[in-house]
Design a protein around this motif. Sequence first.
Motif, PDB file in Angstrom:
ATOM      1  N   ILE A   1      50.586  25.549  71.800  1.00  0.00           N
ATOM      2  CA  ILE A   1      51.429  24.850  70.833  1.00  0.00           C
ATOM      3  C   ILE A   1      52.502  24.108  71.611  1.00  0.00           C
ATOM      4  O   ILE A   1      53.319  24.722  72.298  1.00  0.00           O
ATOM      5  CB  ILE A   1      52.065  25.821  69.819  1.00  0.00           C
TER       6      ILE A   1
ATOM      7  N   VAL B   1      51.028  27.208  62.975  1.00  0.00           N
ATOM      8  CA  VAL B   1      50.616  25.881  63.447  1.00  0.00           C
ATOM      9  C   VAL B   1      49.102  25.807  63.616  1.00  0.00           C
ATOM     10  O   VAL B   1      48.477  24.789  63.289  1.00  0.00           O
ATOM     11  CB  VAL B   1      51.342  25.521  64.763  1.00  0.00           C
TER      12      VAL B   1
ATOM     13  N   ALA C   1      49.407  21.756  67.840  1.00  0.00           N
ATOM     14  CA  ALA C   1      48.365  22.472  68.566  1.00  0.00           C
ATOM     15  C   ALA C   1      47.622  21.464  69.424  1.00  0.00           C
ATOM     16  O   ALA C   1      47.138  20.439  68.923  1.00  0.00           O
ATOM     17  CB  ALA C   1      47.404  23.144  67.588  1.00  0.00           C
TER      18      ALA C   1
ATOM     19  N   ARG D   1      53.187  30.403  65.988  1.00  0.00           N
ATOM     20  CA  ARG D   1      51.936  29.927  66.604  1.00  0.00           C
ATOM     21  C   ARG D   1      50.780  29.938  65.605  1.00  0.00           C
ATOM     22  O   ARG D   1      50.048  28.950  65.474  1.00  0.00           O
ATOM     23  CB  ARG D   1      51.568  30.775  67.823  1.00  0.00           C
TER      24      ARG D   1
ATOM     25  N   LEU E   1      56.140  20.617  66.487  1.00  0.00           N
ATOM     26  CA  LEU E   1      55.079  21.453  67.048  1.00  0.00           C
ATOM     27  C   LEU E   1      53.697  20.880  66.765  1.00  0.00           C
ATOM     28  O   LEU E   1      53.414  20.431  65.649  1.00  0.00           O
ATOM     29  CB  LEU E   1      55.166  22.871  66.465  1.00  0.00           C
TER      30      LEU E   1
END
Length: 233
Positions: free
Chosen positions: A123, A74, A157, A71, A155
Amino acid sequence: MAGAVALVAVLAVGLALGRSLATSTAPTPAPGTALAALATLDVGAEDPFDGYVRESFAWREDVDRNGCDTRNDVLRRDLTELDIREGTNDCKVDSGVLADPYTGARIDFEIGAGPSSDGGIQIDHVVALADAWVTGAQSWSEDTMVQFGNDPLNLLAVDGPTNQAKGSGDASEWLPPSTAYRCAYVARQIAVKDAYDLRVTPSEHDAMAEVLAACPDEPLPTRAATQTPRGLP
């Protein structure tokens, strides 16, 4: 009556010829485009959903061993104006700004702020884990599942509520509210499905093709272009 039958036959031949000419003159997608990759994906029905366990994909695992969970990797890649917490090996993002691809809005991120602990940013697995499960992932090894669950190619955000609205929908069930991002979004899904040999359903294929009809030269995203920061050595 014979004349009418003959006329119908002539019209039928003409229509068939027209379809044949239209097919033969359709441009071939350029190499390296999402449209070209879409043509190579297997098209088929979904597998049964039985046996799906989200935890099998080990989301947020530090798979690249850079000392930072996925997380935060990203967030560091997708946010600007970052404030990184001291003493976290350049890892923990406390605040930043996201130009949300799904809505086009600016999100001022601060960890723990707002109604949820994620600061309003989640995400997204562009190809949802549950979608992967029913389109080929059930035969994967444990290592492949973990890789997929944390692959930066898959992935982004994004705005949290918008991600919740998407759920596990494929392109036939959900597209970003920002129409300007739909070509890039579908191209990203195709790149992921191509990389992991995942199927698309007939309706998903048609939805992707419809989006890409407006942007036939949309490039296929690459892993090199979507990698996350590695942090301190």
